[in-house]
Motif scaffolding. Structure first.
Motif, PDB file in Angstrom:
ATOM      1  N   GLY A 138       6.082   8.477   7.657  1.00 36.79           N
ATOM      2  CA  GLY A 138       5.460   7.187   7.417  1.00 36.79           C
ATOM      3  C   GLY A 138       6.469   6.062   7.563  1.00 36.79           C
ATOM      4  N   ASP A 139       6.058   4.996   8.234  1.00 30.58           N
ATOM      5  CA  ASP A 139       6.934   3.832   8.388  1.00 30.58           C
ATOM      6  C   ASP A 139       7.108   3.171   7.022  1.00 30.58           C
ATOM      7  N   PRO A 140       8.323   3.162   6.468  1.00 30.09           N
ATOM      8  CA  PRO A 140       8.509   2.628   5.110  1.00 30.09           C
ATOM      9  C   PRO A 140       8.158   1.148   4.984  1.00 30.09           C
ATOM     10  N   ALA A 141       8.116   0.437   6.120  1.00 30.37           N
ATOM     11  CA  ALA A 141       7.772  -0.984   6.079  1.00 30.37           C
ATOM     12  C   ALA A 141       6.276  -1.233   6.265  1.00 30.37           C
ATOM     13  N   SER A 142       5.489  -0.173   6.399  1.00 30.24           N
ATOM     14  CA  SER A 142       4.073  -0.331   6.738  1.00 30.24           C
ATOM     15  C   SER A 142       3.210  -0.573   5.500  1.00 30.24           C
ATOM     16  N   GLU A 143       2.038  -1.144   5.760  1.00 35.27           N
ATOM     17  CA  GLU A 143       1.075  -1.400   4.696  1.00 35.27           C
ATOM     18  C   GLU A 143       0.526  -0.098   4.129  1.00 35.27           C
ATOM     19  N   VAL A 144       0.356   0.926   4.980  1.00 37.00           N
ATOM     20  CA  VAL A 144      -0.222   2.181   4.479  1.00 37.00           C
ATOM     21  C   VAL A 144       0.717   2.849   3.476  1.00 37.00           C
ATOM     22  N   ILE A 145       2.017   2.755   3.695  1.00 35.27           N
ATOM     23  CA  ILE A 145       2.971   3.323   2.740  1.00 35.27           C
ATOM     24  C   ILE A 145       2.932   2.538   1.426  1.00 35.27           C
ATOM     25  N   ARG A 146       2.863   1.213   1.523  1.00 35.92           N
ATOM     26  CA  ARG A 146       2.784   0.397   0.312  1.00 35.92           C
ATOM     27  C   ARG A 146       1.540   0.745  -0.497  1.00 35.92           C
ATOM     28  N   GLN A 147       0.405   0.838   0.202  1.00 34.52           N
ATOM     29  CA  GLN A 147      -0.847   1.119  -0.494  1.00 34.52           C
ATOM     30  C   GLN A 147      -0.844   2.517  -1.099  1.00 34.52           C
ATOM     31  N   ARG A 148      -0.353   3.497  -0.328  1.00 37.05           N
ATOM     32  CA  ARG A 148      -0.326   4.867  -0.844  1.00 37.05           C
ATOM     33  C   ARG A 148       0.592   4.964  -2.065  1.00 37.05           C
ATOM     34  N   GLY A 149       1.733   4.257  -2.013  1.00 32.57           N
ATOM     35  CA  GLY A 149       2.637   4.259  -3.163  1.00 32.57           C
ATOM     36  C   GLY A 149       1.965   3.699  -4.405  1.00 32.57           C
ATOM     37  N   GLU A 150       1.180   2.646  -4.226  1.00 32.04           N
ATOM     38  CA  GLU A 150       0.469   2.060  -5.363  1.00 32.04           C
ATOM     39  C   GLU A 150      -0.580   3.030  -5.897  1.00 32.04           C
ATOM     40  N   GLU A 151      -1.303   3.682  -4.986  1.00 37.91           N
ATOM     41  CA  GLU A 151      -2.354   4.611  -5.405  1.00 37.91           C
ATOM     42  C   GLU A 151      -1.786   5.797  -6.182  1.00 37.91           C
ATOM     43  N   GLU A 152      -0.580   6.224  -5.803  1.00 40.32           N
ATOM     44  CA  GLU A 152       0.037   7.356  -6.494  1.00 40.32           C
ATOM     45  C   GLU A 152       0.779   6.921  -7.751  1.00 40.32           C
ATOM     46  N   GLY A 153       0.883   5.601  -7.967  1.00 43.53           N
ATOM     47  CA  GLY A 153       1.560   5.106  -9.145  1.00 43.53           C
ATOM     48  C   GLY A 153       3.071   5.129  -9.052  1.00 43.53           C
ATOM     49  N   ILE A 154       3.607   5.209  -7.812  1.00 41.52           N
ATOM     50  CA  ILE A 154       5.067   5.244  -7.662  1.00 41.52           C
ATOM     51  C   ILE A 154       5.580   4.027  -6.899  1.00 41.52           C
ATOM     52  N   GLY A 155       4.693   3.120  -6.523  1.00 43.77           N
ATOM     53  CA  GLY A 155       5.084   1.868  -5.888  1.00 43.77           C
ATOM     54  C   GLY A 155       5.993   2.053  -4.694  1.00 43.77           C
ATOM     55  N   ALA A 156       7.122   1.337  -4.699  1.00 46.65           N
ATOM     56  CA  ALA A 156       8.041   1.344  -3.567  1.00 46.65           C
ATOM     57  C   ALA A 156       8.812   2.653  -3.428  1.00 46.65           C
ATOM     58  N   ASP A 157       8.661   3.560  -4.394  1.00 43.98           N
ATOM     59  CA  ASP A 157       9.405   4.819  -4.318  1.00 43.98           C
ATOM     60  C   ASP A 157       8.979   5.665  -3.116  1.00 43.98           C
ATOM     61  N   LEU A 158       7.718   5.552  -2.684  1.00 47.99           N
ATOM     62  CA  LEU A 158       7.281   6.336  -1.525  1.00 47.99           C
ATOM     63  C   LEU A 158       8.014   5.876  -0.278  1.00 47.99           C
ATOM     64  N   ALA A 159       8.154   4.564  -0.103  1.00 44.27           N
ATOM     65  CA  ALA A 159       8.909   4.047   1.041  1.00 44.27           C
ATOM     66  C   ALA A 159      10.355   4.521   0.979  1.00 44.27           C
ATOM     67  N   ALA A 160      10.911   4.549  -0.227  1.00 41.15           N
ATOM     68  CA  ALA A 160      12.294   5.008  -0.386  1.00 41.15           C
ATOM     69  C   ALA A 160      12.420   6.481  -0.024  1.00 41.15           C
ATOM     70  N   ARG A 161      11.416   7.272  -0.373  1.00 42.67           N
ATOM     71  CA  ARG A 161      11.448   8.697  -0.041  1.00 42.67           C
ATOM     72  C   ARG A 161      11.379   8.904   1.463  1.00 42.67           C
ATOM     73  N   SER A 162      10.580   8.085   2.139  1.00 37.58           N
ATOM     74  CA  SER A 162      10.511   8.176   3.599  1.00 37.58           C
ATOM     75  C   SER A 162      11.867   7.856   4.218  1.00 37.58           C
ATOM     76  N   ARG A 163      12.526   6.818   3.698  1.00 38.49           N
ATOM     77  CA  ARG A 163      13.856   6.461   4.212  1.00 38.49           C
ATOM     78  C   ARG A 163      14.862   7.580   3.974  1.00 38.49           C
ATOM     79  N   MET A 164      14.767   8.222   2.824  1.00 36.75           N
ATOM     80  CA  MET A 164      15.682   9.310   2.515  1.00 36.75           C
ATOM     81  C   MET A 164      15.472  10.485   3.478  1.00 36.75           C
ATOM     82  N   THR A 165      14.209  10.795   3.763  1.00 40.71           N
ATOM     83  CA  THR A 165      13.934  11.897   4.688  1.00 40.71           C
ATOM     84  C   THR A 165      14.511  11.601   6.062  1.00 40.71           C
ATOM     85  N   ARG A 166      14.333  10.375   6.513  1.00 47.45           N
ATOM     86  CA  ARG A 166      14.899  10.026   7.819  1.00 47.45           C
ATOM     87  C   ARG A 166      16.417  10.149   7.796  1.00 47.45           C
TER      88      ARG A 166
END
Length: 243
Positions: A138-166
């Protein structure tokens, strides 16, 4: 009765009876009989022909619907109630035994690297041995990552996890045969494909992927499930951008 659907599909694809026969692995006269007499091919030949022509097998040969349903159901190896109970040894064996394809579609998939710290090196070795390795994050700068992070209750942490995987993938990304792309696709499933096996992790609204079920499919000629999911992977791959 002639199979006019097959005749039309061959014509529409700009293929020839000879080229279809060569790709499927039969004599051209056999393909002619499929068309002119309506003879139904063997299951493996049906699937190869349908894939080559880009048409669903059941459209070309509707009489085999029952056989296709049986094959599709047989592709399901097992069901896991959540990702945490997928055996660690299964992930390792699927990675180790893959020869031709390793394909992953996730938002982050960080658990794979947490559990297999040497995974980037293993992927590079697979690619050097001839495997095609394609990873979609997932593109960490994308809207879908932001929305999914909010839905899971982890906010920006999902984007951070994507960056870590890369970041973990970087040692493998210079190896020919290893491709990593970013996507902005709304994921309904995470996909982990290793040759003829694919693990499908459905996404449930508001729940992290690790808490959701996993279905293990193994390709059977004539089955629909494995091919269906891999078509979706190809769809997302074509929409991805370089990481």
């Amino acid at each position: 009765m002639a199979n006019e659907r097959l005749r039309a599909a061959v014509s529409a694809s700009s293929a020839t009876i000879q080229s279809v026969a060569a790709q499927v692995g039969v004599d051209p006269k056999t393909v002619e009989r499929w068309i002119t007499t309506g003879r139904t091919p063997h299951r493996t030949h049906r699937w190869k022909a349908a894939t080559l022509l880009g048409v669903d097998e059941l459209y070309l040969w509707p009489a085999v619907a029952g056989q296709a349903e049986t094959a599709s159901a047989s592709e399901l190896v097992t069901y896991y109630p959540h990702r945490g109970v997928v055996p660690f040894d299964l992930w390792s064996s699927l990675i180790d035994n893959a020869v031709s394809h390793i394909e992953v579609l996730v938002y982050a998939g960080l658990f794979l690297f947490d559990g297999h710290p040497e995974l980037a090196d293993r992927l590079a070795r697979k690619a050097r041995a001839g495997a095609q390795v394609r990873i979609l994050l997932g593109d960490p700068a994308s809207e879908v990552i932001r929305q999914r992070g909010e839905e899971e209750g982890i906010g920006a942490d999902l984007a951070a996890r994507s960056r870590m995987t890369r970041r973990y993938l970087e040692p493998a990304m210079t190896t020919p045969g290893v491709e990593v792309r970013l996507h902005e696709t709304i994921l309904y499933n995470s996909l982990y494909r290793f040759d003829d096996d694919v693990l499908v992790n459905p996404h449930v609204l508001g729940a992290p992927a690790g808490q959701n079920p996993v279905l293990h499919f193994r390709y059977i000629p004539g089955g629909r499930s494995f091919r269906h999911y891999m078509k979706r992977f190809d769809y997302a791959w074509e929409r991805g951008t370089a990481a």
